[in-house]
Scaffold this motif. Structure first.
Motif, PDB file in Angstrom:
ATOM      1  N   ASP A 157       0.837  -1.203   0.000  1.00  0.00           N
ATOM      2  CA  ASP A 157       0.000   0.000   0.000  1.00  0.00           C
ATOM      3  C   ASP A 157       0.868   1.248   0.000  1.00  0.00           C
ATOM      4  N   GLN A 158       1.889   1.215   0.823  1.00  0.00           N
ATOM      5  CA  GLN A 158       2.783   2.369   0.886  1.00  0.00           C
ATOM      6  C   GLN A 158       3.512   2.580  -0.433  1.00  0.00           C
ATOM      7  N   LEU A 159       3.705   1.482  -1.148  1.00  0.00           N
ATOM      8  CA  LEU A 159       4.348   1.569  -2.468  1.00  0.00           C
ATOM      9  C   LEU A 159       3.326   1.771  -3.577  1.00  0.00           C
ATOM     10  N   LYS A 160       2.047   2.010  -3.180  1.00  0.00           N
ATOM     11  CA  LYS A 160       0.956   2.287  -4.116  1.00  0.00           C
ATOM     12  C   LYS A 160       0.640   1.127  -5.043  1.00  0.00           C
ATOM     13  N   ASP A 181      -3.187  -3.612  -5.988  1.00  0.00           N
ATOM     14  CA  ASP A 181      -3.523  -5.003  -6.317  1.00  0.00           C
ATOM     15  C   ASP A 181      -2.706  -5.982  -5.482  1.00  0.00           C
ATOM     16  N   LYS A 182      -1.419  -5.715  -5.364  1.00  0.00           N
ATOM     17  CA  LYS A 182      -0.554  -6.589  -4.575  1.00  0.00           C
ATOM     18  C   LYS A 182      -0.925  -6.523  -3.086  1.00  0.00           C
ATOM     19  N   ALA A 183      -1.271  -5.326  -2.636  1.00  0.00           N
ATOM     20  CA  ALA A 183      -1.688  -5.174  -1.234  1.00  0.00           C
ATOM     21  C   ALA A 183      -2.920  -6.037  -0.962  1.00  0.00           C
ATOM     22  N   ILE A 184      -3.892  -5.956  -1.896  1.00  0.00           N
ATOM     23  CA  ILE A 184      -5.113  -6.760  -1.736  1.00  0.00           C
ATOM     24  C   ILE A 184      -4.777  -8.245  -1.732  1.00  0.00           C
ATOM     25  N   ASP A 185      -3.841  -8.661  -2.605  1.00  0.00           N
ATOM     26  CA  ASP A 185      -3.432 -10.067  -2.637  1.00  0.00           C
ATOM     27  C   ASP A 185      -2.863 -10.507  -1.284  1.00  0.00           C
ATOM     28  N   SER A 186      -2.027  -9.682  -0.699  1.00  0.00           N
ATOM     29  CA  SER A 186      -1.420 -10.028   0.605  1.00  0.00           C
ATOM     30  C   SER A 186      -2.482 -10.134   1.690  1.00  0.00           C
ATOM     31  N   HIS A 216     -11.688  -0.233  -1.699  1.00  0.00           N
ATOM     32  CA  HIS A 216     -12.350   1.043  -1.940  1.00  0.00           C
ATOM     33  C   HIS A 216     -11.512   1.908  -2.870  1.00  0.00           C
ATOM     34  N   LYS A 217     -10.239   1.915  -2.634  1.00  0.00           N
ATOM     35  CA  LYS A 217      -9.334   2.686  -3.504  1.00  0.00           C
ATOM     36  C   LYS A 217      -9.281   2.077  -4.907  1.00  0.00           C
ATOM     37  N   ALA A 218      -9.505   0.778  -4.999  1.00  0.00           N
ATOM     38  CA  ALA A 218      -9.429   0.125  -6.312  1.00  0.00           C
ATOM     39  C   ALA A 218     -10.656   0.406  -7.172  1.00  0.00           C
ATOM     40  N   GLN A 219     -11.745   0.974  -6.580  1.00  0.00           N
ATOM     41  CA  GLN A 219     -12.901   1.356  -7.386  1.00  0.00           C
ATOM     42  C   GLN A 219     -12.550   2.596  -8.224  1.00  0.00           C
ATOM     43  N   GLU A 220     -13.471   3.020  -9.063  1.00  0.00           N
ATOM     44  CA  GLU A 220     -13.149   4.021 -10.084  1.00  0.00           C
ATOM     45  C   GLU A 220     -12.515   5.304  -9.548  1.00  0.00           C
ATOM     46  N   PRO A 221     -13.086   5.973  -8.553  1.00  0.00           N
ATOM     47  CA  PRO A 221     -12.462   7.227  -8.104  1.00  0.00           C
ATOM     48  C   PRO A 221     -11.052   7.006  -7.577  1.00  0.00           C
ATOM     49  N   SER A 255      -5.025   7.005  -7.706  1.00  0.00           N
ATOM     50  CA  SER A 255      -3.732   6.336  -7.634  1.00  0.00           C
ATOM     51  C   SER A 255      -2.959   6.461  -8.940  1.00  0.00           C
ATOM     52  N   ALA A 256      -3.699   6.466 -10.060  1.00  0.00           N
ATOM     53  CA  ALA A 256      -3.012   6.573 -11.356  1.00  0.00           C
ATOM     54  C   ALA A 256      -2.591   8.009 -11.643  1.00  0.00           C
ATOM     55  N   LEU A 257      -3.593   8.926 -11.624  1.00  0.00           N
ATOM     56  CA  LEU A 257      -3.305  10.300 -12.021  1.00  0.00           C
ATOM     57  C   LEU A 257      -2.468  11.042 -10.991  1.00  0.00           C
ATOM     58  N   ASN A 258      -2.684  10.754  -9.722  1.00  0.00           N
ATOM     59  CA  ASN A 258      -1.902  11.446  -8.714  1.00  0.00           C
ATOM     60  C   ASN A 258      -0.430  11.060  -8.812  1.00  0.00           C
ATOM     61  N   HIS A 259      -0.197   9.794  -9.184  1.00  0.00           N
ATOM     62  CA  HIS A 259       1.185   9.355  -9.362  1.00  0.00           C
ATOM     63  C   HIS A 259       1.798   9.976 -10.618  1.00  0.00           C
ATOM     64  N   MET A 260       0.992  10.061 -11.688  1.00  0.00           N
ATOM     65  CA  MET A 260       1.516  10.591 -12.950  1.00  0.00           C
ATOM     66  C   MET A 260       1.651  12.115 -12.932  1.00  0.00           C
ATOM     67  N   ASN A 261       0.782  12.796 -12.251  1.00  0.00           N
ATOM     68  CA  ASN A 261       0.768  14.263 -12.264  1.00  0.00           C
ATOM     69  C   ASN A 261       1.042  14.819 -10.853  1.00  0.00           C
ATOM     70  N   GLU A 262       2.104  14.292 -10.243  1.00  0.00           N
ATOM     71  CA  GLU A 262       2.407  14.643  -8.858  1.00  0.00           C
ATOM     72  C   GLU A 262       2.521  16.153  -8.667  1.00  0.00           C
ATOM     73  N   GLY A 263       3.083  16.786  -9.629  1.00  0.00           N
ATOM     74  CA  GLY A 263       3.267  18.229  -9.471  1.00  0.00           C
ATOM     75  C   GLY A 263       2.304  19.050 -10.282  1.00  0.00           C
ATOM     76  N   ILE A 264       1.119  18.461 -10.624  1.00  0.00           N
ATOM     77  CA  ILE A 264       0.202  19.130 -11.546  1.00  0.00           C
ATOM     78  C   ILE A 264      -0.245  20.501 -11.047  1.00  0.00           C
ATOM     79  N   GLN A 265      -0.430  20.651  -9.727  1.00  0.00           N
ATOM     80  CA  GLN A 265      -0.943  21.910  -9.219  1.00  0.00           C
ATOM     81  C   GLN A 265       0.089  23.033  -9.278  1.00  0.00           C
ATOM     82  N   HIS A 266       1.339  22.646  -9.509  1.00  0.00           N
ATOM     83  CA  HIS A 266       2.399  23.663  -9.542  1.00  0.00           C
ATOM     84  C   HIS A 266       2.880  23.965 -10.963  1.00  0.00           C
ATOM     85  N   GLN A 267       2.217  23.328 -11.960  1.00  0.00           N
ATOM     86  CA  GLN A 267       2.661  23.541 -13.333  1.00  0.00           C
ATOM     87  C   GLN A 267       1.817  24.627 -14.003  1.00  0.00           C
TER      88      GLN A 267
END
Length: 1018
Positions: free
Chosen positions: A416-419, A422-427, A453-458, A463-475
């Motif tokens: 989970d900490q490594l985002k 799916d693997k977290a759920i498996d464990s 809950h996190k694996a549902q659509e929102p 998890s996807a966009l926040n990881h990809m656009n980490e600095g989006i608010q500062h661009q």
């Protein structure tokens, strides 16, 4: 921390010094001439041993194999043995064997001494070899000592059954040996090693002036977990020996027993004195280790660590070193020094076996425990990849270990900490599937729920966009890139869905700033208001502003649905701010505007709450009734039922409340609201005064929801109600059900006591006892528990079950030593034995009472009963001593005449009539006992065939009273017989006295007939 030594280790090391040897050459074994040849005038005072050895050496060399030479070699061996110079002693005894073959009494004695010497040197096979040769000797004195030595050797080897056989052989040779202290001590040690600690203590308790016996008593009590008796014996030991090895060993034993109970402060008072520098090293090490354990338990880690390090430094080869090292490795875990944890725990996971396994930890658990701590340390350090890698290895190696579930839990968190959701759920799923009983499984379910809950659509967007656009608010591109703006909204929604209110607030606000014209702004403003409200009252004002903005902006954009929803949201916010009038206005506005079949019943329910808060109870019930009647499938319908019932209950409308709650339970049988409704039905019946109806509803509730934590409280409430109304309304079956439902209840114990006491007073002891025993088992800490223990024993007593009564009385005064009824209970132990006709047990019970309570009002009765028990058991000498002891203990007592009379009777029973006469003469005059004593004086003279003395004694009865005393009459009848046989004078006056005094009509008629005959009548 488990016990760090077995008691047997200490006991056997002490045996050699505890059992003293007697001289093994009896003077009676030498003939007159041999005595003369063997005797030598030497100074055997302490300090002259070396001089004597020189003299004996000269004699031995000069006379070679003559008796005096062999004898001096033996005597030299004895001196060396006494000085514990065992190797030199062996040489002298061997000389006796080689040169003294003509003197078997000496060679057998030397062999016995060799066996005892080998025992001291721990050479048990040799001890057996020499002792067995002597055991077959015709000399019973040497044979019995040999068997004694064999028994000790077997005991030292841990061969308890063989030791017991040797002990029996010893007694077969000489049964009188059982009375020797050393033999009794050995019997106690054998019983101790067999685990018969109570039996062992009876041997040791016989010798309370002998220090080793006191020590072994302490050891027995520690094994029996009777700390009070162990401490009492320890105090006795201190009165005999203020310090020394015995005292220190006792401190270790008691300290360990107390340590195991968890009373660390008290344990320290025993271990502390043994930690001094001049204490025996072997004991000091144990004391220091336990003090380190206590410091560890009390979180004094620095001092615990310092003690353990010193132990390791000063004791390089001690068997407990690995335990010390392991405890040292544990300290960093509790201090959260993770790097050190990894380093220190590594020594136990090394395949090279740097250190052997600690004795106190099972071998199969040692490595898993150590490796798990390493995983935990990496987790605390944030090394999540290491956690995942080590957990995979741990799972493969220890898939059946209880710690594996925890390891998988840590792995899931690491994923989970490594985002890696799916693997977290498996464990988590693996943990729940394979280790459902693990305490970690519940936590895994919770964490897996969050991950799912996190694996549902929102959340996937987050998890996807926040990881990809980490600095989006500062661009800068975000201001012109519509996609990036919308991404912020969905990130905010994602944060909201996982209740990350702060990030949701920040992201919503950033979105509104960057995209003020977006159609999503009303939704964002609603989310912003909700995120702020969720953070607490301090942000309610801000939340209200954004909720109002959401209404305005939605209306501007023509989005009436969002505007109405925002009004509802604002109404709930006003409600939380306790502005119920404003809340009602906003919520009613929503109800009028909205057509949503889902949200309207919720709004109606909320408006009812707002009305209720303003004390408009009728109107509130109307709103909830509308939900119940019009929105059959709404999730708020059951809540509306519940609030209606509670409001009716609060208004005292108990019948209406009951009807509402019953309707709720019928419509929603498996819901939490149904459970609450059924609980409230009980309260309604109770409040309307229908206690029996409340009981019936309680039983239905208890059967339906056996795990509800409120059951005990309801049961106590009903018990109190029944108690206040009197037992006439309480059926036994109902009482039993309520008692079972309220374990530990003070009220329950009181009711049980009342029932038991009432039955006891009616002499229905069997029935009463059931109530007393129920208190003992279910309410041991209640104020009635002590009385229950005592009257349980009384029930056994009155039911004539004397063995159980005695045991029950003892259980009472052991568990409640300070209770005021303890003296009576101890006295009753003796009475129980007496009633069973086990007079020796009875005498023992009365003796214990007298010893403990010499000033008690029953002390005199106890002393007299001891004498009576001995008399009943026909131990006449003991009975006499007991009566004489009474006279010493209670001089001038009212029972003085009675006791002196009894002493005379006992002497007469023994046939010691002269002594009996003296005893009877000592009975003071003016007492009823004096009259009986005078009669028995005459009887004793008759048994001595001294008719003159008998006649004189009986004649003295003429002047004694009371006149109708049976013994006086019997004596006068004997006097009449004697006078009649002699034809002496005075016979008429005797018969006249009998006729006028006796209460026995037959005797009166006889005397009158005799008087007639004396007068010449027929």
């Amino acid at each position: 921390m488990t016990g760090f030594f077995k008691h047997r280790d200490v006991l056997l090391r002490l045996t050699a010094s505890a059992v003293f040897f007697t001289s093994i050459i009896s003077p009676d074994l030498l003939g007159a001439q041999e005595k003369k040849n063997f005797s030598i005038n030497v100074d055997v005072r302490v300090g002259r041993e070396d001089a004597l050895l020189d003299v004996f050496k000269t004699i031995s060399e000069q006379f070679d194999d003559e008796l005096r030479a062999v004898g001096t070699a033996y005597t030299a061996g004895e001196i060396l043995f006494a000085e514990k110079r065992y190797d030199d002693a062996v040489s002298n005894y061997q000389t006796v064997l080689s040169k003294g073959k003509k003197y078997p009494y000496l060679t057998e004695s030397a062999k016995l001494r060799l066996a005892q010497t080998m025992l001291q040197l721990a050479d048990y096979p040799e001890a057996h070899r020499f002792a067995r040769d002597v055991a077959a000797s015709s000399n019973k004195f040497l044979s019995v000592e040999a068997w004694f030595t064999i028994a000790r050797a077997h005991l030292a080897e841990g061969k308890i059954d063989r030791a017991e056989d040797a002990f029996k052989n010893m007694l077969a040779v000489n049964p009188a040996y059982i009375d020797l202290l050393k033999v009794d001590l050995l019997a106690g040690l054998i019983a101790f090693e067999k685990g018969n600690y109570l039996e062992a203590s009876t041997h040791f308790q016989k010798h309370q002036d002998d220090i080793p016996s006191i020590y072994y008593s302490i050891a027995c009590y520690c094994q029996l977990k009777d700390i009070a008796k162990a401490v009492s014996s320890y105090q006795n030991l201190l009165s005999k020996a203020k310090k020394g090895t015995w005292v220190d060993r006792s401190r270790i034993l008691i300290g360990e027993a107390i340590y195991q109970t968890g009373d660390f402060e008290l344990a320290m008072t025993f271990f502390g004195p043994v930690s001094r520098r001049d204490a025996p090293p072997s004991l000091r090490v144990l004391a220091l280790y336990r003090l380190a354990c206590i410091d560890f338990k009390k979180k004094n880690y620095n001092r615990s660590e310092l003690t353990l390090q010193n132990l390791l430094k000063e004791n390089e080869n001690h068997t407990l070193r690995t335990d010390w090292m392991y405890l040292l490795a544990t300290i960093p875990v509790y201090e959260r020094d993770w790097n050190r944890t990894i380093r220190d725990e590594g020594r136990y996971t090394s395949t090279k076996g740097v250190a052997p396994a600690p004795r106190s930890i099972p071998a199969d658990q040692l490595a898993p425990e150590a490796e798990f701590r390493v995983i935990w340390a990496y987790m605390a350090l944030g090394s999540y990849h290491d956690v995942i890698k080590l957990t995979d290895k741990f799972f493969k190696k220890y898939n059946k270990n209880s710690l594996t579930g925890y390891a998988l839990l840590l792995q899931g968190v690491a994923y989970d900490q490594l985002k890696n959701t799916d693997k977290a759920i498996d464990s988590y799923q693996t943990l729940v599937d394979l280790y459902p009983q693990s305490p970690a499984a519940g936590k895994a379910v919770y964490l897996m729920t969050l991950s799912l809950h996190k694996a549902q659509e929102p959340a996937r967007i987050v998890s996807a966009l926040n990881h990809m656009n980490e600095g989006i608010q500062h661009q800068e591109q975000t201001k012109s890139d519509e996609w990036r703006k919308n991404t912020l909204f969905w990130i905010a929604e994602g944060y909201y869905s996982i209740q990350d209110w702060v990030h949701a607030e920040q992201t919503y606000q950033r979105f509104v700033e960057l995209a003020p014209d977006s159609p999503s702004v009303p939704y964002a403003l609603q989310g912003l208001a909700a995120s702020l409200a969720a953070q607490g009252p301090e942000k309610y004002d801000q939340a209200k502003i954004y909720a109002e903005q959401a209404i305005t902006r939605a209306q501007e954009l023509g989005n009436q649905a969002v505007a109405s929803d925002a009004k509802f949201q604002l109404g709930k916010l006003y409600f939380n701010m306790k502005n119920f009038e404003q809340a009602l206005g906003q919520i009613d506005a929503y109800v009028q505007e909205s057509t949503s079949p889902v949200r309207v019943p919720e709004a109606l329910y909320a408006s009812g709450l707002a009305l209720y808060k303003q004390q408009f109870y009728g109107e509130a019930i109307g709103r909830w009734k509308k939900v119940v009647d019009s929105y059959r499938f709404s999730p708020f319908r059951s809540l509306a039922y519940l609030q209606m019932g509670k409001t009716q209950f609060g208004l005292g409308q108990y019948d209406q409340a009951i009807a509402t709650y019953q309707a709720l339970a019928a419509n929603y049988p498996n819901s939490p609201e149904s459970q609450e409704a059924q609980f409230q039905i009980i309260q309604s019946y109770y409040n309307k005064g229908d206690v029996r109806g409340a009981y019936q509803q309680f039983m239905a509730f208890k059967n339906a929801y056996p795990g509800d934590e409120r059951i005990k409280g309801i049961a106590e409430m009903l018990l109190a109600a029944y108690q206040s109304q009197g037992s006439k309304n309480l059926h036994s079956g109902e009482l039993s059900e309520l008692l079972r439902a309220s374990p530990g209840s003070n009220t329950a114990a009181a009711i049980l006591w009342e029932r038991g006491a009432a039955l006891f007073n009616k002499k229905d002891y069997a029935a009463a006892q059931k109530y007393f025993q129920r208190i003992m088992l279910s309410y041991p800490n209640d104020e009635y528990a002590a009385q229950a223990y005592y009257y349980n024993a009384e029930c056994y007593f009155f039911l004539n079950n004397m063995d159980e009564a005695a045991s029950a009385y003892k259980a009472f005064y052991i568990n409640y030593p300070a209770d005021k009824m303890v003296p009576q209970a101890m006295f009753q132990v003796g009475v129980a034995g007496f009633n069973k006709k086990d007079y020796m047990k009875a005498a023992e019970g009365f003796g214990e009472f007298l010893k403990r309570f010499p000033q008690h009002q029953l002390a005199k009765d106890a002393a007299l009963n001891i004498a009576l028990c001995n008399k009943k058991a026909f131990k006449l000498d003991e009975a006499i001593k007991s009566y004489q002891n009474y006279l010493l203990l209670f001089p001038g007592d009212a029972k003085d005449a009675f006791v002196k009379l009894q002493i005379g009777i006992l002497h007469a029973m023994k046939g010691n009539y002269k002594q009996a006469i003296q005893d009877f003469e000592s009975v003071p005059g003016g007492t009823a006992e004096r009259t009986e004593a005078q009669y028995r004086i005459g009887e004793a003279y008759q048994n001595l065939h001294n008719d003159a003395g008998a006649q004189q004694a009986y004649e003295r009865l003429m002047g004694l009273g009371p006149k109708d005393n049976d013994f006086r009459i019997a004596g006068l009848i004997e006097l009449a017989k004697m006078l009649e046989s002699k034809g002496g004078s005075g016979l008429a006056s005797v018969y006249s006295d009998i006729a006028n005094s006796s209460r026995n009509q037959d005797i009166v008629l006889m005397a009158q007939q005799k008087l007639k005959e004396l007068k010449g009548g027929q």
